[in-house]
Design a protein around this motif. Structure first.
Motif, PDB file in Angstrom:
ATOM      1  N   ASP A   1       0.811  -1.220   0.000  1.00 43.36           N
ATOM      2  CA  ASP A   1       0.000   0.000   0.000  1.00 43.36           C
ATOM      3  C   ASP A   1       0.841   1.266   0.000  1.00 43.36           C
ATOM      4  O   ASP A   1       0.597   2.186  -0.805  1.00 43.36           O
ATOM      5  CB  ASP A   1      -0.937   0.000   1.215  1.00 43.36           C
ATOM      6  CG  ASP A   1      -1.712  -1.300   1.336  1.00 43.36           C
ATOM      7  OD1 ASP A   1      -1.144  -2.257   1.896  1.00 43.36           O
ATOM      8  OD2 ASP A   1      -2.867  -1.345   0.887  1.00 43.36           O
ATOM      9  N   ALA A   2       1.841   1.344   0.891  1.00 44.31           N
ATOM     10  CA  ALA A   2       2.618   2.572   1.031  1.00 44.31           C
ATOM     11  C   ALA A   2       3.438   2.849  -0.228  1.00 44.31           C
ATOM     12  O   ALA A   2       3.499   3.988  -0.701  1.00 44.31           O
ATOM     13  CB  ALA A   2       3.524   2.479   2.252  1.00 44.31           C
ATOM     14  N   VAL A   3       4.070   1.806  -0.773  1.00 48.21           N
ATOM     15  CA  VAL A   3       4.883   1.989  -1.980  1.00 48.21           C
ATOM     16  C   VAL A   3       4.011   2.408  -3.152  1.00 48.21           C
ATOM     17  O   VAL A   3       4.348   3.335  -3.908  1.00 48.21           O
ATOM     18  CB  VAL A   3       5.653   0.688  -2.293  1.00 48.21           C
ATOM     19  CG1 VAL A   3       6.394   0.822  -3.621  1.00 48.21           C
ATOM     20  CG2 VAL A   3       6.632   0.367  -1.176  1.00 48.21           C
ATOM     21  N   PHE A   4       2.877   1.758  -3.324  1.00 48.86           N
ATOM     22  CA  PHE A   4       1.982   2.066  -4.434  1.00 48.86           C
ATOM     23  C   PHE A   4       1.396   3.474  -4.302  1.00 48.86           C
ATOM     24  O   PHE A   4       1.292   4.212  -5.283  1.00 48.86           O
ATOM     25  CB  PHE A   4       0.856   1.038  -4.495  1.00 48.86           C
ATOM     26  CG  PHE A   4      -0.164   1.299  -5.558  1.00 48.86           C
ATOM     27  CD1 PHE A   4       0.089   0.958  -6.880  1.00 48.86           C
ATOM     28  CD2 PHE A   4      -1.381   1.889  -5.255  1.00 48.86           C
ATOM     29  CE1 PHE A   4      -0.850   1.206  -7.868  1.00 48.86           C
ATOM     30  CE2 PHE A   4      -2.327   2.137  -6.233  1.00 48.86           C
ATOM     31  CZ  PHE A   4      -2.055   1.792  -7.551  1.00 48.86           C
ATOM     32  N   THR A   5       1.021   3.874  -3.087  1.00 50.27           N
ATOM     33  CA  THR A   5       0.319   5.137  -2.894  1.00 50.27           C
ATOM     34  C   THR A   5       1.264   6.336  -2.908  1.00 50.27           C
ATOM     35  O   THR A   5       0.958   7.360  -3.523  1.00 50.27           O
ATOM     36  CB  THR A   5      -0.462   5.107  -1.570  1.00 50.27           C
ATOM     37  OG1 THR A   5      -1.332   3.970  -1.557  1.00 50.27           O
ATOM     38  CG2 THR A   5      -1.291   6.368  -1.390  1.00 50.27           C
ATOM     39  N   ILE A   6       2.414   6.211  -2.252  1.00 51.74           N
ATOM     40  CA  ILE A   6       3.286   7.377  -2.087  1.00 51.74           C
ATOM     41  C   ILE A   6       4.175   7.599  -3.301  1.00 51.74           C
ATOM     42  O   ILE A   6       4.308   8.725  -3.797  1.00 51.74           O
ATOM     43  CB  ILE A   6       4.129   7.214  -0.809  1.00 51.74           C
ATOM     44  CG1 ILE A   6       3.216   7.199   0.422  1.00 51.74           C
ATOM     45  CG2 ILE A   6       5.152   8.339  -0.682  1.00 51.74           C
ATOM     46  CD1 ILE A   6       3.946   6.966   1.727  1.00 51.74           C
ATOM     47  N   THR A   7       4.802   6.559  -3.817  1.00 54.56           N
ATOM     48  CA  THR A   7       5.776   6.731  -4.903  1.00 54.56           C
ATOM     49  C   THR A   7       5.403   6.001  -6.180  1.00 54.56           C
ATOM     50  O   THR A   7       6.102   6.165  -7.191  1.00 54.56           O
ATOM     51  CB  THR A   7       7.156   6.234  -4.451  1.00 54.56           C
ATOM     52  OG1 THR A   7       7.082   4.823  -4.179  1.00 54.56           O
ATOM     53  CG2 THR A   7       7.627   6.961  -3.199  1.00 54.56           C
ATOM     54  N   SER A   8       4.363   5.170  -6.154  1.00 56.03           N
ATOM     55  CA  SER A   8       3.994   4.334  -7.309  1.00 56.03           C
ATOM     56  C   SER A   8       5.163   3.477  -7.789  1.00 56.03           C
ATOM     57  O   SER A   8       5.310   3.197  -8.976  1.00 56.03           O
ATOM     58  CB  SER A   8       3.476   5.209  -8.457  1.00 56.03           C
ATOM     59  OG  SER A   8       2.297   5.880  -8.076  1.00 56.03           O
TER      60      SER A   8
ATOM     61  N   GLY B   1       8.200   4.180  -8.069  1.00 56.16           N
ATOM     62  CA  GLY B   1       9.278   4.890  -8.754  1.00 56.16           C
ATOM     63  C   GLY B   1      10.394   5.314  -7.826  1.00 56.16           C
ATOM     64  O   GLY B   1      10.342   5.117  -6.611  1.00 56.16           O
ATOM     65  N   LEU B   2      11.426   5.894  -8.415  1.00 59.74           N
ATOM     66  CA  LEU B   2      12.557   6.461  -7.669  1.00 59.74           C
ATOM     67  C   LEU B   2      13.264   5.419  -6.805  1.00 59.74           C
ATOM     68  O   LEU B   2      13.765   5.708  -5.720  1.00 59.74           O
ATOM     69  CB  LEU B   2      12.086   7.623  -6.786  1.00 59.74           C
ATOM     70  CG  LEU B   2      11.355   8.766  -7.521  1.00 59.74           C
ATOM     71  CD1 LEU B   2      10.789   9.762  -6.520  1.00 59.74           C
ATOM     72  CD2 LEU B   2      12.290   9.445  -8.496  1.00 59.74           C
ATOM     73  N   GLY B   3      13.287   4.186  -7.292  1.00 61.59           N
ATOM     74  CA  GLY B   3      14.020   3.124  -6.592  1.00 61.59           C
ATOM     75  C   GLY B   3      13.328   2.590  -5.361  1.00 61.59           C
ATOM     76  O   GLY B   3      13.985   2.007  -4.498  1.00 61.59           O
ATOM     77  N   THR B   4      12.011   2.742  -5.250  1.00 54.32           N
ATOM     78  CA  THR B   4      11.295   2.256  -4.065  1.00 54.32           C
ATOM     79  C   THR B   4      10.475   1.006  -4.330  1.00 54.32           C
ATOM     80  O   THR B   4       9.744   0.557  -3.438  1.00 54.32           O
ATOM     81  CB  THR B   4      10.342   3.351  -3.540  1.00 54.32           C
ATOM     82  OG1 THR B   4       9.390   3.679  -4.567  1.00 54.32           O
ATOM     83  CG2 THR B   4      11.113   4.599  -3.154  1.00 54.32           C
ATOM     84  N   ALA B   5      10.561   0.441  -5.518  1.00 58.56           N
ATOM     85  CA  ALA B   5       9.750  -0.743  -5.841  1.00 58.56           C
ATOM     86  C   ALA B   5      10.266  -1.945  -5.056  1.00 58.56           C
ATOM     87  O   ALA B   5      11.388  -2.409  -5.276  1.00 58.56           O
ATOM     88  CB  ALA B   5       9.801  -1.020  -7.338  1.00 58.56           C
ATOM     89  N   ASN B   6       9.453  -2.439  -4.130  1.00 61.08           N
ATOM     90  CA  ASN B   6       9.818  -3.648  -3.401  1.00 61.08           C
ATOM     91  C   ASN B   6       9.279  -4.866  -4.154  1.00 61.08           C
ATOM     92  O   ASN B   6       8.685  -4.743  -5.225  1.00 61.08           O
ATOM     93  CB  ASN B   6       9.302  -3.594  -1.965  1.00 61.08           C
ATOM     94  CG  ASN B   6       7.791  -3.416  -1.889  1.00 61.08           C
ATOM     95  OD1 ASN B   6       7.134  -3.167  -2.897  1.00 61.08           O
ATOM     96  ND2 ASN B   6       7.233  -3.545  -0.705  1.00 61.08           N
ATOM     97  N   LEU B   7       9.486  -6.042  -3.588  1.00 64.34           N
ATOM     98  CA  LEU B   7       9.119  -7.261  -4.309  1.00 64.34           C
ATOM     99  C   LEU B   7       7.608  -7.387  -4.532  1.00 64.34           C
ATOM    100  O   LEU B   7       7.185  -7.764  -5.641  1.00 64.34           O
ATOM    101  CB  LEU B   7       9.655  -8.483  -3.556  1.00 64.34           C
ATOM    102  CG  LEU B   7       9.699  -9.801  -4.335  1.00 64.34           C
ATOM    103  CD1 LEU B   7      10.414  -9.626  -5.657  1.00 64.34           C
ATOM    104  CD2 LEU B   7      10.359 -10.885  -3.503  1.00 64.34           C
ATOM    105  N   PRO B   8       6.747  -7.097  -3.545  1.00 69.11           N
ATOM    106  CA  PRO B   8       5.307  -7.151  -3.841  1.00 69.11           C
ATOM    107  C   PRO B   8       4.890  -6.194  -4.961  1.00 69.11           C
ATOM    108  O   PRO B   8       4.038  -6.547  -5.788  1.00 69.11           O
ATOM    109  CB  PRO B   8       4.657  -6.756  -2.503  1.00 69.11           C
ATOM    110  CG  PRO B   8       5.640  -7.171  -1.489  1.00 69.11           C
ATOM    111  CD  PRO B   8       6.974  -6.911  -2.101  1.00 69.11           C
TER     112      PRO B   8
END
Length: 312
Positions: free
Chosen positions: A247-254, A256-263
């Motif tokens: 949720d946090a990765v998808f909502t805050i950064t989508s 991008g910017l090197g924040t894509a985790n495995l889920p």
């Protein structure tokens, strides 16, 4: 009016009365749980088996007729692809940072709430509140109410003191995601550690005070060793959930910017690239990692129960 009594039936000579076997009694006891077990298997295990089967196929949803069995090639690609390896590293970094920060802050808050003061119940309720917020709502709160460079609270406070007006998500994307998760998971750690603090042997602590031990010595030599199991439990349970955080990765950064985790990478592979086999292989690896962590968590929980039983 006379009362009549019924005598127990005697066994007929030459006739044996069969008692229900222990196995039959056990099945009769477990029978009410069978619908729940069947439902759990249908909802959780069957989809996982289907995901496991799909992970062995080269299967693109745009070309369903071109699917073919490839064995372990999808797993090999997940483990060797540079982008996927980076998402694994991001997942490890995100999980470690959030769990450690949440544990430290949760321990500090638990030590505070373990003391008696006026309004402790109200403070405890307010501190628990972030954990009760829906994850997507919490991420939206941080993205728009706190991080927004134009009307966000952080930049509003900096503007009030004459400071800079940074774009928090663009400058520190991973830290922005970590901060929102720390805010949400610190109450969870606080509750676990507070339960550990309230299960201490108060007589032992009073004896240490009588002997002249300071608060730091009591914390270092009595409280911290007692909390070791609770710290391990909080770290393991937090890791299980944060490893799977989307949720946090998808909502805050989508992502991008090197924040894509495995889920999030699994989401990209499945919904954007339509690579069902590759996404399934990555998902299976996430599940295996979660099972490994959950196994250690269950061992810690069982050891805590044994300690409480032996103490009682």
């Amino acid at each position: 009016m006379t009362a009549t009594t019924t005598a127990p039936l005697a066994a007929t000579p030459g006739r044996t009365v069969r008692q229900p076997s222990a196995r039959l009694r056990a099945w009769a006891t477990r029978a009410p749980l069978l619908p729940a077990l069947v439902f759990m298997i249908a909802v959780t295990q069957l989809p996982f088996v289907a995901t496991l089967v799909i992970s062995f196929f080269d299967w693109n949803a745009l070309y369903p007729k071109a699917r073919r069995f490839t064995g372990l090639d999808n797993y090999r690609q997940v483990l060797t692809d540079a982008g996927l390896r980076h998402s694994v590293w991001t997942t490890v970094l995100l999980t470690a940072a959030v769990v450690l920060a949440s544990l430290v802050l949760g321990l500090a808050l638990a030590l505070l709430l373990d003391r008696r003061f006026r309004g402790r119940g109200v403070v405890r309720t307010l501190l628990i509140a972030p954990f009760l917020v829906v994850p997507v709502a919490a991420a939206l709160l941080w993205k728009h109410v706190l991080y927004n460079p134009e009307y966000g609270l952080f930049n509003g406070l900096l503007h009030y003191v004459g400071g800079p007006q940074p774009d928090w998500v663009s400058r520190t994307p991973l830290l922005a995601v970590e901060a929102s998760l720390v805010w949400q998971w610190t109450p969870f750690m606080m509750l676990i550690l507070l339960a550990g603090l309230q299960s201490r042997d108060q007589q032992q602590i009073e004896a240490a005070r009588v002997d002249g031990a300071s608060d730091w010595q009591i914390f270092r030599h009595l409280t911290l060793p007692h909390l070791r199991r609770y710290l391990e439990l909080g770290a393991l349970l937090g890791s299980i959930y944060i490893v799977q955080n989307f949720d946090a990765v998808f909502t805050i950064t989508s992502g991008g910017l090197g924040t894509a985790n495995l889920p999030y990478t699994v989401y990209q592979s499945f919904y954007q690239a339509h690579e069902n086999g590759l996404a399934s292989a990555a998902g299976v690896l996430v599940v295996i990692g979660s099972i490994v962590i959950a196994t250690f968590a269950l061992r810690v929980v069982s050891s805590l129960f044994r300690e409480e039983v032996s103490r009682a």
